[in-house]
Design an enzyme around this catalytic site. Structure first.
Site, PDB file in Angstrom:
ATOM      1  N   ASP A 316       0.837  -1.190   0.000  1.00  0.00           N
ATOM      2  CA  ASP A 316       0.000   0.000   0.000  1.00  0.00           C
ATOM      3  C   ASP A 316       0.879   1.250   0.000  1.00  0.00           C
ATOM      4  OD1 ASP A 316      -2.683   1.302   0.484  1.00  0.00           O
ATOM      5  OD2 ASP A 316      -1.642   1.938   2.307  1.00  0.00           O
ATOM      6  N   GLU A 352       1.674  -0.381  -5.003  1.00  0.00           N
ATOM      7  CA  GLU A 352       0.768   0.698  -5.364  1.00  0.00           C
ATOM      8  C   GLU A 352       1.664   1.917  -5.568  1.00  0.00           C
ATOM      9  OE1 GLU A 352      -3.358   2.662  -3.751  1.00  0.00           O
ATOM     10  OE2 GLU A 352      -1.788   2.285  -2.280  1.00  0.00           O
TER      11      GLU A 352
END
Length: 649
Positions: A316, A352
């Site tokens: 993330d 990401e």
């Protein structure tokens, strides 16, 4: 590091460079009564440590740290705060927000979970190592809470994912890897309890080793069991891991672990103002992943998960992994550590590729062997099917594997994780049913969430009983799904999008942990799910669609040709005006034609000729049509094989 059980007792080791004393707090078997408080007697550099003779696995413990309270210099030591060991592999209760966690000088012994000393960690079974072919992203609780084939007592847990009906559904779709949204222990953001809301996604961790007891009551054993069960089904497990911030948030947040042990080291601070936290995450602070103790903690957490059987990780806000005081770099310490590790360098690694810091969008700039979530793919495909002008060329680039993003660094199409919808943003169904977001249930006046979603509503905003509108939405969903599975790169689908899940127009449902947002298995569109399974099967049967090389337009025959529906080549100047086009692929003695028509009218199609060969329609997203017609709002796949003479032009 952490608590390690051995023959003579349990050894405790804790990092704190600026801490003056670390106390070990021991609790009874219920975890309620503190039975001893012992200072760790030894210090080797920045590691405070000691052996507790006779201690054994199952012991419940926590920490306290004493040191300077100098917020202007980044030091926030507070011995009244009970702290969770960053290396605890299991905790005895979930984290709960309470304002006292953020009050300096207020004891929090009744609020903070206790670590539980674990025993030896056995090597768990792991699915055969292979590159992802179809990633299926899911939130553990939402996925199973309304699944009638799952016993109520285990719904919402990792154990629920091991139920035969669940595995049959995932395997039936053709999934190669399941990506679990965060399962590490997390805490609600401090504004949610007063709104009657709770974090449903888990992107607010406290500890990177311990699983959240709401999802994994038996701790690491639950994850090891899941990995072993899915390995038997030939499916790998990928963990979505949040190595960028913690639930301690900004300077007004909680002191429950890293902040209390050494805030100045674990988190990044402004060079010109050591008391000011750098907020490249939007969560109030940023982990200092360029510092050796923090890199070590991250690496140890990843290795811990690998030993449990995990195939890899999705990171993330991955840009944080490459940040230091001088900016982003592919040579950042954490990237270097992963790249030289003999096991982690072979794991599935997906970034990401953005954060909210300066120059945070880094799509295409991660080092091999990282793959990346391709947000450009999502946006270009959405805008093309919405009808935006001049997008045919862009979507053709995405269909071909996004060479513009990854070829220059010698990374193939497999570096691109393609998706139309993910956990954040609109669902696939909402994407074609809402022109704008509807986040009123989040309690922020619809101000939260992304404003530009490249979405459309097919003539009516939200739910409707109009058969024509419903049919148009279904056709658009199928066209989007076919685009995804016929593109080079790795397709990713969020659980429930295969059968029409909705978030009721909410594009930021992180705080909606309730039945209205859990997956509705009873209302599932089984026909749409069967179509997804067909797409995955067709993709698997035709390796040309998932080849690991970029197209060159060279060779004999040419490996790729871009064609208009009449079979003639597309000139560069024509791309901006196209609503329909085809990609002719050749390789390994096979020929395929991907044909796209986003217009609202059928388009005549002339299939390319070939001596003594014929074309067969292998797939049509509109579930209709003949070899000489591209139905409106559809994607088709044709294969050429030996047989009759070709159809006339």
């Amino acid at each position: 590091m952490g608590a390690i059980a051995g023959e003579d007792g349990v050894t405790f080791a804790v990092f704190s460079r600026h801490g003056e004393r670390i106390d070990l707090c021991l609790f009874d078997e219920t975890g309620e009564a503190e039975i001893a408080r012992l200072p760790l007697p030894c210090r080797s550099g920045d590691i405070h440590h000691g052996l507790l003779p006779g201690a054994a696995p199952g012991l419940r413990y926590a920490l306290r740290a004493d040191g300077p309270w100098q917020p202007e210099r980044g030091h926030r030591f507070d011995a009244t705060k009970l702290l969770v060991d960053p290396y605890a592999t299991r905790i005895d209760r979930p984290f709960r927000w309470d304002p006292r966690l953020a009050e300096h000088g207020t004891d929090t012994a009744d609020l903070v979970p206790r670590g539980i000393v674990g025993g030896a960690q056995p090597e768990a079974a792991r699915a055969p190592e292979r590159a992802p072919a179809f990633i299926y992203e899911l939130a553990v609780k939402s996925f199973t809470m309304r699944h009638t084939a799952v016993p109520e007592r285990i719904r919402g847990t990792l154990a629920a994912l091991c139920e035969p009906a669940v595995i049959d559904h995932i395997r039936g779709l053709g999934v190669s890897h399941v990506e679990l949204m965060p399962v590490a222990a997390w805490m609600d953001e401090r504004h949610l309890p007063s709104l009657g809301l709770a974090n449903a996604w888990g992107y607010n961790p406290v500890n990177f080793f311990a699983l959240d007891p709401r999802l994994a009551p038996d701790g690491a054993a639950d994850l090891a069991s899941l990995c072993a069960t899915y390995a038997q089904a030939g499916i790998g497990i990928i963990l979505d891991i949040v190595l960028n911030h913690t639930a301690e948030s900004d300077e007004f947040g909680a002191t429950i672990s890293l902040r209390g042990l050494d805030n100045a080291v674990y988190y990044r601070h402004a060079m010109e103002d050591p008391g000011r936290l750098i907020n490249d995450t939007g969560c109030g602070h940023t982990l200092a992943l360029d510092r050796a103790p923090v890199v070590r903690m991250a690496m140890d957490a990843l290795r811990h998960s690998r030993r449990l059987g995990v195939a890899g990780f999705r990171f993330d806000l991955g840009t944080v992994m490459g940040r230091s005081e001088t900016g982003y770099s592919q040579d950042a310490p954490l990237f270097a550590a992963i790249g030289q590790d003999p096991d982690l360098s072979q794991a599935i690694l997906i970034a990401e590729p953005w954060d909210i810091g300066p120059g945070g969008y880094r799509l295409g700039e991660f080092p091999a062997p990282f793959a990346e979530w391709n947000g450009r793919y999502r946006d270009d495909v959405r805008r093309f099917w919405r009808g935006d002008a001049g997008l045919a060329g862009a979507v053709a680039t995405r269909l071909a594997g996004s060479a513009d993003l990854f070829a220059a660094r010698h990374r193939g199409p497999q570096a691109s994780v393609n998706f139309i919808a993910a956990h954040d943003g609109f669902t696939l169904a909402d994407l074609v049913s809402h022109a704008s977001k509807h986040n009123e249930a989040n309690g922020e006046g619809n101000r939260d969430g992304e404003n530009e979603n490249h979405s459309w509503n097919n003539g009516a905003e939200g739910p409707t009983g109009d058969p024509a509108i419903l049919a148009a939405r279904d056709r658009d969903r199928r066209a989007l799904l076919a685009t995804l599975f016929l593109s080079r790169g790795v397709p990713m689908l969020t659980a429930g999008d295969e059968f029409g899940r909705t978030q009721h127009g909410n594009n930021n449902a992180y705080c909606q942990d309730n039945a209205a947002f859990w997956l509705d298995w009873e209302g599932a569109n089984r026909d749409l799910a069967a179509f997804v399974a067909e797409l995955a099967m067709v993709r698997a049967e035709h390796p040309l669609l998932s080849a690991s090389t970029f197209l060159t337009g060279a060779g004999n025959p040419l490996d790729a040709r871009w064609l208009k529906p009449d079979g003639t080549p597309i000139a560069d100047a024509e791309w901006d005006r196209l609503d329909a086009f085809g990609l002719l692929l050749n390789g390994n003695g096979k020929t395929l034609l991907i044909a796209v028509n986003r217009s609202r009218n059928d388009v005549a199609l002339s299939l390319p000729d070939g001596p003594s060969q014929r074309w067969q329609r292998l797939l049509c997203s509109a579930m209709e049509g003949s070899d000489d017609v591209l139905p409106a709002r559809s994607v088709s796949l044709f294969g050429r094989c030996a047989g009759r003479e070709p159809s006339p032009p």
